[in-house]
Design a protein around this motif. Structure first.
Motif, mmCIF file in Angstrom:
data_model
loop_
_atom_site.group_PDB
_atom_site.id
_atom_site.type_symbol
_atom_site.label_atom_id
_atom_site.label_comp_id
_atom_site.label_asym_id
_atom_site.label_seq_id
_atom_site.Cartn_x
_atom_site.Cartn_y
_atom_site.Cartn_z
ATOM 1 N N ASN B 66 0.844 -1.354 -0.259
ATOM 2 C CA ASN B 66 0.091 0.065 0.151
ATOM 3 C C ASN B 66 0.876 1.310 0.165
ATOM 4 O O ASN B 66 0.364 2.554 -0.053
ATOM 5 C CB ASN B 66 -1.073 0.088 1.252
ATOM 6 C CG ASN B 66 -0.391 0.076 2.496
ATOM 7 O OD1 ASN B 66 0.875 0.700 2.511
ATOM 8 N ND2 ASN B 66 -0.961 -0.392 3.564
ATOM 9 N N GLY B 67 2.094 1.215 -0.188
ATOM 10 C CA GLY B 67 2.875 2.336 -0.485
ATOM 11 C C GLY B 67 3.414 3.037 0.978
ATOM 12 O O GLY B 67 4.078 3.857 0.644
ATOM 13 N N ARG B 98 -6.377 -0.999 -1.904
ATOM 14 C CA ARG B 98 -7.419 -0.585 -0.753
ATOM 15 C C ARG B 98 -6.780 -1.472 0.360
ATOM 16 O O ARG B 98 -6.820 -2.673 0.161
ATOM 17 C CB ARG B 98 -8.922 -0.889 -1.033
ATOM 18 C CG ARG B 98 -9.203 0.025 -2.519
ATOM 19 C CD ARG B 98 -9.418 1.346 -1.978
ATOM 20 N NE ARG B 98 -10.427 1.850 -3.197
ATOM 21 C CZ ARG B 98 -11.364 1.835 -3.623
ATOM 22 N NH1 ARG B 98 -12.240 1.101 -2.903
ATOM 23 N NH2 ARG B 98 -11.987 2.574 -4.817
ATOM 24 N N CYS B 99 -6.737 -0.894 1.494
ATOM 25 C CA CYS B 99 -6.347 -1.821 2.596
ATOM 26 C C CYS B 99 -7.143 -1.603 3.786
ATOM 27 O O CYS B 99 -7.843 -0.700 4.184
ATOM 28 C CB CYS B 99 -5.153 -1.263 3.028
ATOM 29 S SG CYS B 99 -3.514 -2.132 2.345
ATOM 30 N N VAL B 182 -7.600 -5.419 -3.142
ATOM 31 C CA VAL B 182 -8.061 -5.003 -1.588
ATOM 32 C C VAL B 182 -7.318 -6.111 -0.799
ATOM 33 O O VAL B 182 -7.308 -7.344 -0.953
ATOM 34 C CB VAL B 182 -9.526 -5.530 -1.557
ATOM 35 C CG1 VAL B 182 -10.002 -5.130 -0.167
ATOM 36 C CG2 VAL B 182 -10.458 -4.415 -2.841
ATOM 37 N N VAL B 183 -6.474 -5.409 -0.071
ATOM 38 C CA VAL B 183 -5.973 -6.426 1.100
ATOM 39 C C VAL B 183 -6.761 -6.261 2.382
ATOM 40 O O VAL B 183 -7.186 -5.361 3.066
ATOM 41 C CB VAL B 183 -4.424 -5.845 1.493
ATOM 42 C CG1 VAL B 183 -3.547 -6.566 2.349
ATOM 43 C CG2 VAL B 183 -3.713 -5.495 0.134
ATOM 44 N N LEU B 184 -7.109 -7.575 2.909
ATOM 45 C CA LEU B 184 -7.686 -7.678 4.057
ATOM 46 C C LEU B 184 -6.977 -8.315 5.047
ATOM 47 O O LEU B 184 -6.645 -9.477 5.019
ATOM 48 C CB LEU B 184 -9.223 -8.383 3.784
ATOM 49 C CG LEU B 184 -10.022 -8.054 2.540
ATOM 50 C CD1 LEU B 184 -9.699 -8.855 1.466
ATOM 51 C CD2 LEU B 184 -11.688 -8.046 3.345
ATOM 52 N N ASP B 185 -6.554 -7.365 6.000
ATOM 53 C CA ASP B 185 -5.626 -7.841 7.255
ATOM 54 C C ASP B 185 -6.613 -8.359 8.497
ATOM 55 O O ASP B 185 -7.109 -7.274 9.032
ATOM 56 C CB ASP B 185 -4.527 -6.770 7.417
ATOM 57 C CG ASP B 185 -3.696 -7.117 8.461
ATOM 58 O OD1 ASP B 185 -3.605 -8.478 8.887
ATOM 59 O OD2 ASP B 185 -2.838 -6.455 8.961
ATOM 60 N N GLU B 186 -6.766 -9.393 8.644
ATOM 61 C CA GLU B 186 -7.574 -10.099 9.624
ATOM 62 C C GLU B 186 -8.884 -9.158 10.060
ATOM 63 O O GLU B 186 -9.206 -8.715 10.774
ATOM 64 C CB GLU B 186 -6.734 -9.813 11.259
ATOM 65 C CG GLU B 186 -5.423 -10.593 11.412
ATOM 66 C CD GLU B 186 -5.776 -12.311 11.630
ATOM 67 O OE1 GLU B 186 -6.791 -12.456 11.632
ATOM 68 O OE2 GLU B 186 -4.812 -12.823 11.305
ATOM 69 N N PRO B 187 -9.470 -9.454 8.811
ATOM 70 C CA PRO B 187 -10.739 -8.620 8.751
ATOM 71 C C PRO B 187 -11.938 -8.879 9.519
ATOM 72 O O PRO B 187 -12.806 -8.378 10.094
ATOM 73 C CB PRO B 187 -11.256 -8.703 7.207
ATOM 74 C CG PRO B 187 -10.720 -10.033 6.804
ATOM 75 C CD PRO B 187 -9.455 -10.132 7.493
#
Lengths: 308, 499
Positions: B66-67, B98-99, B182-187
């Motif tokens: 995500n930069g 999108r994160c 779309v990055v989903l981190d422990e959503p």
């Protein structure tokens, strides 16, 4: 239940406090309800309200402006002195003032300086320049400013109209425009705003720019009312404006302010004097009593927030 | 070879250019290697699952994507173009990355509608509020049908589960600003079980074209059920990368493995402990159905569960409580080891010596004045005991490496006469060697009767404890003796749904 949640909105408490204050004033002094009475009552309120709105925009991005009072004093000195020399110079000086405010916002953001210290330093700078412009009290308000502030407007005194127009504009900018959204986001969640691809420094520059414009307007209104100026004329406004924003439901944490609340807060601060006078509180006690009113309202707010 | 395999896998999926490629990507923080030459290719519309223990490099990987973190080596290829140099957070956002973090991405004082507006610059002019409301509302009812969070109140007034729903839905909303990755981190960590199920169902459904997704989760079932391909990270390297249909649970678990070389033999069981000694800590919990917290002299008690579920807060309140008791018995009962060094650990303007002795000043200054000889001796003694590497004890604390700074904080607590040591994830971001030093020291200290309460985000550290309490939403929801401790059981409890 609806009532409870309505009371807990940001601007409810300051509006209620103001209503209570007005009721007391009108009860003690019914003549205050007339056009003329209101005009007298609201005597100095427009500059205070404008200063409060300026402070509010700075607080929206999470900063505090300790220089707004001396800045308004400087504007007053400029407006009371320079037009006699050159109208063009006056306009240039005022524009430079606003630009300086924007530059301060940029500086604070890009160099990550604490706004508190920067504006504290600036308060002396503004005061110093004001002394150069106007070494001794006096000067003369430009005719059009004086005429404008003494205009006999329909329904309500001009000071109320000024506050209405500026307040509505401020409300629209803050709550409904994209820029206002960015201002509030910069104060409440700078990291999230950045992640969403926006520039936080730009938001801060805008906030300070708006504060500068409002500061200029406050200075103009002040000179119109007093017809003269001295460097110390508005020093008190710094702390009064902070108190008014906080009284109006604003928080130091940034992004959490209210335009109607701030305006009501400013009026509470301005009218507390009158109420205390009507209640025959000795003049020596009035400043301290004003502080007590502030503490009571804030304590009430803390109580309402913590209540389940 | 790996690249070829990846490309073929990607090609099977879509046949066009991959949306994103990471080539030999590496990232170092000071002397800690977070990512070590990772290759990942993500096809358009592909659903990638990433698993790994804490510290395996997952969050660094997301932050590179995500930069917000610049890689120290390797390259990022976005839709066929090398973008490594200009890959900033705003560029990534413009390209449609999108994160979903754990509630970091929403501005708390704005409403859901306003937060939606922030990521869609094209919602302008009059009526943007209505358009934004429709946009987010439609996505919410698509992903979480039947749930209607209030879109018109500031996010901070909504329960955490609803915030998370809004954040997930917002990440999938599209206007001119499209969502491509779309990055989903422990959503699902803060969603109710019902909402979690809905989200998993949404991710499973591939009947419609969707942005590529990267799902990171501790729940292997979710990862296996929703991914096309799964990557296992371990200590910053990719150790497995295969289509999900070829994988099963057991293989993932064994691939993840134990992160550190802590053998079962190292597991500490405080032999000295006898039930006859009175407990050092006895905390009845905050609600009637909560399990009591008990710690006996010489014990190591662990706090586990997902990060940020009240473990640190409990440590702080235990500390505050011991300070209150101290005034009664007039001796220091507890010492605290901070985990977040920069925030609540080091005095950054002070020397190594001052930092080390900060908690022992009462003993060093019997008449109100600090005895500099005693201070110096104490600092030198502890630097030697913990083999802290520093130029001199008068060197500024920030000249030390992160691991050595952490040792100073550890020494600060050990140097006090406190019998109870509260540790707030003290080995966060510390290299293995330092960790081992700290483990050994803890072990020695327990023999002299000191008690440790240790919050750790690393499962292997919890296995060093005699007993582990699992936290969920600020409450202790379970406890394990070290012999019964399995990661599976911990996760089951930690993710326990609660409505």
């Amino acid at each position: 239940m609806r009532l409870a949640s309505a009371i807990r909105t940001r601007s409810a408490l300051p509006l209620l406090s103001l209503a209570l204050l007005l009721l007391l004033i009108f009860a003690l002094q019914p003549r205050a309800m007339t056009y003329r009475g209101l005009g007298l009552l609201l005597g100095f309120s427009a500059p205070v309200v404008l200063a409060t709105l300026a402070q509010m925009f700075v607080m929206t991005v999470g900063d505090l402006d300790l220089s707004i009072g001396p800045f308004i004093g400087l504007v007053a000195c400029i407006v009371a002195t320079l037009p006699a020399i050159s109208p063009l110079l006056t306009v240039a000086a005022l524009v430079a003032g606003v630009l300086a405010y924007m530059a301060v916002g940029a500086l604070i953001s890009w160099r990550r300086l604490p706004a508190l210290f920067v504006t504290l330093g600036l308060s002396f700078v503004w005061f110093g320049i004001a002394i150069i412009v106007r070494p001794n009290p006096g000067g003369e308000a430009p005719e059009w400013v004086e005429n404008f502030i003494n205009l006999q407007t329909p329904v309500a005194p001009i000071q109320l109209w000024i506050v209405c127009v500026v307040g509505l504009a401020g409300y629209f900018i803050l709550q409904h425009s994209k820029q206002g959204l960015l201002l509030r986001a910069a104060g409440g969640g700078a990291v999230a705003l950045q992640r969403a691809g926006w520039s936080v420094p730009r938001a801060r520059v805008l906030a300070y720019g708006l504060a500068g414009v409002l500061g200029v307007l406050a200075g103009l209104a002040l000179v119109g009312i007093t017809t003269s100026a001295d460097p110390d004329i508005a020093t008190r406004y710094t702390l009064v404006s902070i108190a008014a924003v906080v009284l109006g439901g604003g928080e130091f944490s940034g992004g959490r302010v209210s335009v109607p609340g701030s305006i009501a807060g400013a009026y509470v601060m301005a009218l507390a004097d009158s109420l205390l006078a009507f209640m025959n509180v000795p003049a020596d006690w009035q400043v301290a009593a004003q502080g007590l009113i502030l503490l009571v309202v804030l304590a009430l707010r803390a109580f309402l927030r913590s209540a389940p | 070879m790996q690249d070829w395999g990846d490309l073929r896998e990607a090609g099977q999926h879509d046949g066009s250019l991959p949306i994103c490629e990471l080539r030999a990507l590496g990232k170092r923080f000071d002397n800690v290697v977070a990512l070590d030459s990772i290759d990942i290719t993500l096809a358009v519309g592909e659903r990638l699952g990433i698993v790994g223990h804490n510290g395996a490099g997952k969050s660094t990987l997301i932050n590179v994507l995500n930069g917000s973190v610049r890689p120290s080596g390797g390259s990022i290829i976005w839709q066929g173009t090398d973008v490594t140099d200009g890959w900033t957070a705003s560029r990534a956002r413009r390209e449609g990355v999108r994160c979903i973090f754990q509630e970091l991405a929403l501005v708390p004082n704005l409403t859901a509608i306003e937060n939606t507006r922030l990521v869609h610059p094209s919602l302008r002019g009059f009526g943007w509020r209505r358009k934004a409301a429709e946009l987010i509302d439609r996505k919410l009812s698509e992903i979480f049908p039947g749930n209607h969070p209030d879109l018109g109140v500031p996010i901070e007034r909504l329960p955490i589960g609803q915030r998370q729903m809004i954040e997930v839905a917002r990440a999938f909303t599209e206007t001119e600003a499209t969502a491509r990755l779309v990055v989903l981190d422990e959503p699902t960590s803060s969603l109710s079980s019902q909402a979690s199920e809905l989200l998993i169902a949404f991710l499973q459904d591939n009947s419609q074209p969707r942005p590529s997704t990267v799902l990171i989760s501790h729940k292997l079932r979710d990862i296996l059920g929703t991914s096309d391909r799964i990557i296992v990270l371990k200590d910053g390297t990719k150790i497995l990368d295969e289509p999900a249909r070829l994988l099963e649970r057991d293989r993932l678990v064994s691939a993840m493995g134990a992160t550190t070389a802590v053998s079962q033999a190292d597991t500490l069981v405080a032999q000295a402990r006898t039930a006859t000694k009175p407990a050092v800590v006895r905390d009845a919990g905050r609600s009637p159905d909560e399990i009591d917290l008990v710690a006996y002299p010489g014990e190591i008690v662990g706090f586990g569960g997902l990060a940020g579920h009240g473990q640190s807060e409990r440590l702080v309140s235990l500390f505050a409580e011991s300070r209150r008791r101290k005034s009664a018995s007039s001796r220091i009962a507890a010492a605290f080891v901070a985990g977040d060094r920069q925030v609540d650990g080091v005095f950054s303007a002070w020397s190594v010596k001052r930092n080390l002795t900060a908690s022992s000043l009462a003993g060093l200054a019997p008449r109100g004045l600090i005895r500099s000889g005693g201070e110096r001796r104490m600092a030198e003694d502890w630097c030697g005991q913990l083999s802290i590497r520093c130029a001199s004890i008068d060197a500024p604390i920030l000249s030390l490496s992160g691991g050595n700074q952490q040792k100073i904080l550890f020494a600060r607590a050990l140097a006090t006469p406190a019998s109870l040591l509260l540790m707030d994830d003290p080995t966060r971001g510390v290299d293995i060697a330092t960790k081992q030093d700290i483990y050994r020291r803890i072990r020695r200290e327990t023999l002299s009767g000191r008690t440790f309460i240790w919050y750790s985000t690393e499962f292997d550290e919890l296995r060093l404890c005699d007993r582990v309490y699992i936290f969920h939403e600020g409450r202790i929801v379970g406890s394990f003796d070290s012999v019964d401790l399995t990661e599976e059981a911990v996760l089951q409890l930690a993710f326990r749904p609660r409505r």
